[in-house]
Design a protein around this motif. Structure first.
Motif, PDB file in Angstrom:
ATOM      1  N   ALA A 156       0.841  -1.197   0.000  1.00  0.00           N
ATOM      2  CA  ALA A 156       0.000   0.000   0.000  1.00  0.00           C
ATOM      3  C   ALA A 156       0.879   1.252   0.000  1.00  0.00           C
ATOM      4  CB  ALA A 156      -0.921  -0.011   1.210  1.00  0.00           C
ATOM      5  N   ILE A 193       0.312  -0.596 -10.273  1.00  0.00           N
ATOM      6  CA  ILE A 193      -1.117  -0.599  -9.945  1.00  0.00           C
ATOM      7  C   ILE A 193      -1.690  -2.012 -10.124  1.00  0.00           C
ATOM      8  CG2 ILE A 193      -3.369   0.167 -10.848  1.00  0.00           C
ATOM      9  CD1 ILE A 193      -2.214   2.947 -11.125  1.00  0.00           C
ATOM     10  N   PHE A 194      -1.139  -2.782 -11.075  1.00  0.00           N
ATOM     11  CA  PHE A 194      -1.595  -4.165 -11.247  1.00  0.00           C
ATOM     12  C   PHE A 194      -0.837  -5.137 -10.341  1.00  0.00           C
ATOM     13  CE2 PHE A 194      -3.386  -2.402 -15.119  1.00  0.00           C
ATOM     14  CZ  PHE A 194      -4.629  -2.990 -15.105  1.00  0.00           C
ATOM     15  N   LEU A 253      -2.837  -8.460  -2.596  1.00  0.00           N
ATOM     16  CA  LEU A 253      -4.231  -8.451  -2.152  1.00  0.00           C
ATOM     17  C   LEU A 253      -4.999  -9.703  -2.530  1.00  0.00           C
ATOM     18  CD1 LEU A 253      -5.300  -4.822  -3.064  1.00  0.00           C
ATOM     19  CD2 LEU A 253      -4.467  -5.673  -0.891  1.00  0.00           C
ATOM     20  N   ILE A 254      -4.672 -10.256  -3.684  1.00  0.00           N
ATOM     21  CA  ILE A 254      -5.548 -11.237  -4.288  1.00  0.00           C
ATOM     22  C   ILE A 254      -5.731 -12.463  -3.397  1.00  0.00           C
ATOM     23  CG2 ILE A 254      -4.356 -12.949  -5.698  1.00  0.00           C
ATOM     24  CD1 ILE A 254      -5.639 -11.281  -8.079  1.00  0.00           C
ATOM     25  N   PHE A 259       0.287  -4.626  -7.352  1.00  0.00           N
ATOM     26  CA  PHE A 259      -0.162  -4.519  -5.959  1.00  0.00           C
ATOM     27  C   PHE A 259      -1.326  -5.471  -5.667  1.00  0.00           C
ATOM     28  CE2 PHE A 259      -2.895  -1.951  -2.937  1.00  0.00           C
ATOM     29  CZ  PHE A 259      -2.296  -2.462  -1.792  1.00  0.00           C
ATOM     30  N   PRO A 260      -2.453  -5.400  -6.390  1.00  0.00           N
ATOM     31  CA  PRO A 260      -3.518  -6.374  -6.091  1.00  0.00           C
ATOM     32  C   PRO A 260      -3.108  -7.813  -6.405  1.00  0.00           C
ATOM     33  CG  PRO A 260      -4.092  -5.080  -8.014  1.00  0.00           C
ATOM     34  CD  PRO A 260      -2.880  -4.442  -7.426  1.00  0.00           C
ATOM     35  N   LEU A 261      -2.367  -8.011  -7.517  1.00  0.00           N
ATOM     36  CA  LEU A 261      -2.052  -9.389  -7.903  1.00  0.00           C
ATOM     37  C   LEU A 261      -1.185 -10.083  -6.864  1.00  0.00           C
ATOM     38  CD1 LEU A 261      -1.419  -9.240 -11.753  1.00  0.00           C
ATOM     39  CD2 LEU A 261      -3.310 -10.295 -10.558  1.00  0.00           C
TER      40      LEU A 261
END
Lengths: 230, 123
Positions: free
Chosen positions: A71, A216-217, A224-225, A219-221
């Motif tokens: 984050a 930006i991609f 977070l995922i 980070f979630p991959l």
């Protein structure tokens, strides 16, 4: 009024005028970014494939990463993208002083990203034995996480290989970006940007924003995922 | 001129939206939505990327040629990922492989009940 500045700008002999050169330069950068999409695409493709095959291990691996870092990087890169965009605006308006400040701010945030990543996050991973091939000795807590998700250790290593390759390639792009910003700063001080080709700032800006988008991609991959609830 | 000097305010609005979206995507990760965690995370990421491309990268003000390049890049990315996935995840659809496939390499991953021999797995 703008034409007075434009006439002072150097135009390479293959172009009719400064505007044609500007459009061609910018277009060339977009073409390069398209190849970059595919450069990272290979890793994203491999990641999607193995995440589907070894879903449990990738979820466990994601839980072993520290979400605070992810984050923090995301916000840092968004801030640096803002200063870069404002820098481009200053270049368009030929404001040398503002441009210098925005470039320095962007550089500092980019450097902070790379520094925190190497010095704290990766070094922390190293101490926890989470780097396959270098120091692969997951702690008791890591093993409990693996068992919790019914994953296996070799598949967890696969996740971490993807993690280090993807963030490593991204960090490499950040370092290249820092070099570009440094060059731009020197040119700005020499007056080559505000008195000449302001479009260099736009082009470096495109590169910088692209690297931001990759994160930006990532980070979630990576972080977070699969959700962070256990 | 191709120079569009945008108001500073616009950049700040985009910046705040990006930070808020980051906060949302991080927060949502702590809520159990089942498979929709992934969907929400990716939708927010695509939305953030679109904001960056349109306003920070000025795509909104570029020529049509630039859009063609972006569409081409995304199309080839879709081909890369799509064809890889459609290969691996349809291998188990046939019980026995084609003549050029050894049965052991057809589907070591997602197996139907009695199909191919299992790969050795560590506990």
């Amino acid at each position: 009024m703008a034409d007075a500045h434009v006439s002072a700008a150097p135009v390479a002999h293959q172009f009719d005028d400064f505007q044609q050169q500007t459009v061609a330069d910018t277009f060339g950068m977009w073409l390069f970014l398209a190849t970059e999409v595919l450069f990272f695409g290979g890793l994203f493709c491999g990641y999607s494939l193995y995440r589907n095959l070894y879903f449990e291990a990738f979820t466990a691996g994601s839980h072993l990463l520290k979400i605070q870092y992810g984050a923090f990087y995301t916000v840092l890169l968004i801030c640096s993208s803002l200063t870069m965009a404002l820098g481009v605006r200053a270049a368009q308006l030929r404001q040398k002083h503002a441009l210098t400040i925005y470039l320095i701010l962007t550089w500092i945030m980019g450097f902070a990203f790379v520094y925190v990543k190497l010095r704290y996050e990766w070094y922390g991973d190293y101490l926890e034995g989470l780097i396959p091939g270098v120091n692969w000795a997951p702690s008791r807590e890591s093993l409990e996480m693996v068992n919790h998700f019914h994953a296996t250790l070799p598949h967890l290593a696969l996740f971490f290989i993807f993690y280090f390759c993807m963030t490593g390639l991204h960090a490499l792009h950040m370092i290249v970006g820092l070099g570009l910003l440094t060059t731009l700063l020197i040119f700005t001080q020499q007056g080559k940007v505000t008195g000449g080709n302001y479009n260099w700032v736009e082009i470096v800006g495109l590169y910088w924003h692209f690297v931001d988008i990759v994160w930006i991609f990532l980070f979630p991959l990576l972080y977070l995922i699969g959700g962070r609830y256990v | 001129m191709s120079e569009h000097v945008l108001p500073k305010r616009l950049y700040f609005v985009i910046f705040v939206s990006l930070v808020v979206l980051t906060a949302i995507t991080t927060g949502v990760a702590f809520i159990d939505l089942g498979p929709f965690n992934t969907v929400v995370a990716l939708v927010i990421a695509v939305f953030k990327a679109t904001l960056v491309v349109l306003f920070f990268m000025h795509l909104k003000y570029q020529t049509g040629m630039t859009r063609v390049v972006i569409v081409a890049a995304l199309l080839w990315l879709a081909v890369l990922i799509g064809i890889t996935m459609s290969d691996v995840f349809t291998r188990h659809w046939t019980e026995k492989g084609s003549s050029w496939q050894r049965s052991s390499i057809i589907s070591p991953y997602r197996q139907t009940a009695s199909a191919a021999p299992r790969l050795p797995r560590r506990a």
